[in-house]
Design an enzyme around this catalytic site. Sequence first.
Site, mmCIF file in Angstrom:
data_model
loop_
_atom_site.group_PDB
_atom_site.id
_atom_site.type_symbol
_atom_site.label_atom_id
_atom_site.label_comp_id
_atom_site.label_asym_id
_atom_site.label_seq_id
_atom_site.Cartn_x
_atom_site.Cartn_y
_atom_site.Cartn_z
ATOM 1 N N GLU A 75 21.508 7.505 41.794
ATOM 2 C CA GLU A 75 20.136 6.975 41.740
ATOM 3 C C GLU A 75 19.966 6.033 40.556
ATOM 4 O O GLU A 75 19.449 4.920 40.682
ATOM 5 C CB GLU A 75 19.125 8.130 41.600
ATOM 6 N N GLY A 93 21.206 18.345 30.506
ATOM 7 C CA GLY A 93 20.257 17.297 30.895
ATOM 8 C C GLY A 93 18.814 17.756 30.776
ATOM 9 O O GLY A 93 17.951 17.050 30.248
ATOM 10 N N ARG A 94 18.526 18.970 31.247
ATOM 11 C CA ARG A 94 17.133 19.449 31.250
ATOM 12 C C ARG A 94 16.689 19.937 29.879
ATOM 13 O O ARG A 94 15.554 20.380 29.727
ATOM 14 C CB ARG A 94 16.966 20.524 32.317
ATOM 15 N N HIS A 125 -9.386 24.137 43.376
ATOM 16 C CA HIS A 125 -9.932 23.716 44.672
ATOM 17 C C HIS A 125 -8.842 23.537 45.712
ATOM 18 O O HIS A 125 -9.063 22.900 46.744
ATOM 19 C CB HIS A 125 -10.731 22.423 44.491
ATOM 20 N N GLU A 140 16.603 24.910 37.849
ATOM 21 C CA GLU A 140 17.996 24.462 37.768
ATOM 22 C C GLU A 140 18.774 25.417 36.852
ATOM 23 O O GLU A 140 19.973 25.597 36.996
ATOM 24 C CB GLU A 140 18.076 23.017 37.244
ATOM 25 N N LYS A 200 24.931 15.950 46.683
ATOM 26 C CA LYS A 200 25.301 14.613 46.193
ATOM 27 C C LYS A 200 26.560 14.109 46.901
ATOM 28 O O LYS A 200 26.647 12.966 47.315
ATOM 29 C CB LYS A 200 25.619 14.687 44.690
ATOM 30 N N LYS A 221 23.000 10.999 31.293
ATOM 31 C CA LYS A 221 24.002 11.731 30.517
ATOM 32 C C LYS A 221 25.413 11.342 30.959
ATOM 33 O O LYS A 221 26.263 11.014 30.152
ATOM 34 C CB LYS A 221 23.763 13.243 30.670
HETATM 35 O O1 F6P Z 1 20.412 16.875 39.432
HETATM 36 C C1 F6P Z 1 21.513 17.255 38.689
HETATM 37 C C2 F6P Z 1 21.588 16.583 37.369
HETATM 38 O O2 F6P Z 1 22.897 16.718 36.941
HETATM 39 C C3 F6P Z 1 20.617 17.138 36.341
HETATM 40 O O3 F6P Z 1 21.058 18.297 35.753
HETATM 41 C C4 F6P Z 1 20.499 15.986 35.415
HETATM 42 O O4 F6P Z 1 19.419 16.135 34.553
HETATM 43 C C5 F6P Z 1 20.354 14.861 36.393
HETATM 44 O O5 F6P Z 1 21.264 15.194 37.432
HETATM 45 C C6 F6P Z 1 20.633 13.489 35.874
HETATM 46 O O6 F6P Z 1 21.945 13.379 35.382
HETATM 47 P P1 F6P Z 1 22.373 12.199 34.433
HETATM 48 O O7 F6P Z 1 21.531 12.263 33.201
HETATM 49 O O8 F6P Z 1 23.818 12.416 34.162
HETATM 50 O O9 F6P Z 1 22.125 10.901 35.160
#
Ligand code: F6P
Length: 561
Positions: free
Chosen positions: A216, A282-283, A399, A368, A523, A210
Amino acid sequence: MNAPVDATTTDAWTALSAHREALRPDLRSWFADDPGRAERFSHVLGDLHVDLSKNLLTDETVALLARLAQEVGLAERTEAMFRGERINVTEDRAVLHTALRRPPGSSPALVVDGQDVDADVRAELAKVYAFADQVRGGVWVGVTRKPVRTVVNIGIGGSDLGPVMAYEALKPYTHPDIDVRFVSNIDPTDVAETLADLDPETTLFVVASKTFGTLETLTNARLARRWLWDGLIASGAIEDEEEARTQAVARHFVAVSTALDKVAAFGIDPANAFGFWDWVGGRYSLDSAIGTALAVAIGPERFEEMLAGFHAVDEHVRTMPVENNVPVLMGLLNVWYVNFFDAHTHAVLPYAQHLHRFPAYLQQLTMESNGKSVRWDGTPVTSQTGEVFWGEPGTNGQHAFYQLIHQGTRLVPADFIAVANPAHPLRDGGTDVHGLFLANFFAQTKALAFGKTAEEVRAEGTAEDVVAARVFSGNRPTTSILAPALTPSVLGQLIALYEHITFVQGVVWGIDSFDQWGVELGKKLALEVAPAVEGDRAALDAQDPSTRALIEQYLTWRDQG
Ligand code: F6P
């Protein structure tokens, strides 16, 4: 934005407290004395049959919870969300994931701040669908003109969990010649092992982010780009020249983001980028362009069916009275357990192997969203919020951890989810294996509700000294959700159900379910700690003693290889 109503000061809350005080949960006699209980507390939600009757509730509970919903203004806030008001106050944003699944030609059109949201959504979907069709039809080819055989989605959080969960859930609907993989973790093992056996000439990357600023995702995207170049150059497919590398990226990388300028800066042609909007959390973004890898896998027609499933639940939540409104009832029930039974966790137990990533997906959606300690006006919350969601597919969970749910000291409300028709209806001799699987589903919810008394244990001839250990208290609440099959539409319905459950809980608690400030500090600190991990002495000395000692231990072992 109005200040939140403090639910704990409402008449309904007071009445619920008194009701809880007086309530002696007894599912055995509640069912025995009331032949209509199962039917009365079972509901239809789209294709879903939802049975709430094995919960710790009576007609009075439902009436009081409905009153609570009314006193906290749930209906008004729901409408405010659908209308596009900026209910995500801490980020000053509208919350319009429901607009992502409005059917084409919806009337009247949804216009927010002068912008025709319906038109924007449909235009972007059309781009995603055209791209999906090209990849699926072998029209989109790599730099050596070979069709795509593997799509790798690079994203994390909402840019990963939704797509991977839905891809796994809808495996029977996926293109037979195109594999989709997912890279999320910044642990280099993830990208290395995911790409290890792939052919760069037939691999296409979808970089989904987003913000297009997530450490990452950008790190993994750079590693993937390097892997692509190295592979293509090593095989002689392209020259080791800038022009050739740029062309390779153009044919093997697309992006999904709200920040198209950053996409361009990364080197991905904005013509190969799909956008969405800051009013999609995002979620809550699977049904936006974030679902591009899924759209490639299942095709536009199935993707549309999934959107229709989402929309059916949106319509239900808006129009049904509370007493029959499944997401509202389930959200209120969660409040009932968290705030009046001190439940700390909530299990989601899919009896459908294809839903094996559904609990992980729900963890981000629910935790979240509702893991908050302040309300949307910045004041402290006035009750517990945000239970821990967790789960594993049945019967694996049986189990492992069901012991605690059956006989532990904690109350763990659980949602059991099953489909009547599996993708693989195998038989073991004369036995329908899926039938056997679902016998476990039915048996577990029964055992949790009705338990086993000491008399029943004794009647089996059990030695007196182990009778107590073999007693099941019962009155362990469960909700059973049954669907005819795990179709794209049913998946959309299930996801929208939990989105709205999450919303309802957030409204009762007065919190902003759409921000996520709690993940920001970690972060930021990771970037601050990074120089110390590289061995920078001053940065190391600036750490607290525990962190410094841990990093030093890491550096020692790393240097020893
Ligand atoms: O972990 C926090 C967050 O902002 C989430 O809400 C989001 O889904 C994720 O990081 C990834 O963010 P992006 O889509 O901006 O890479």
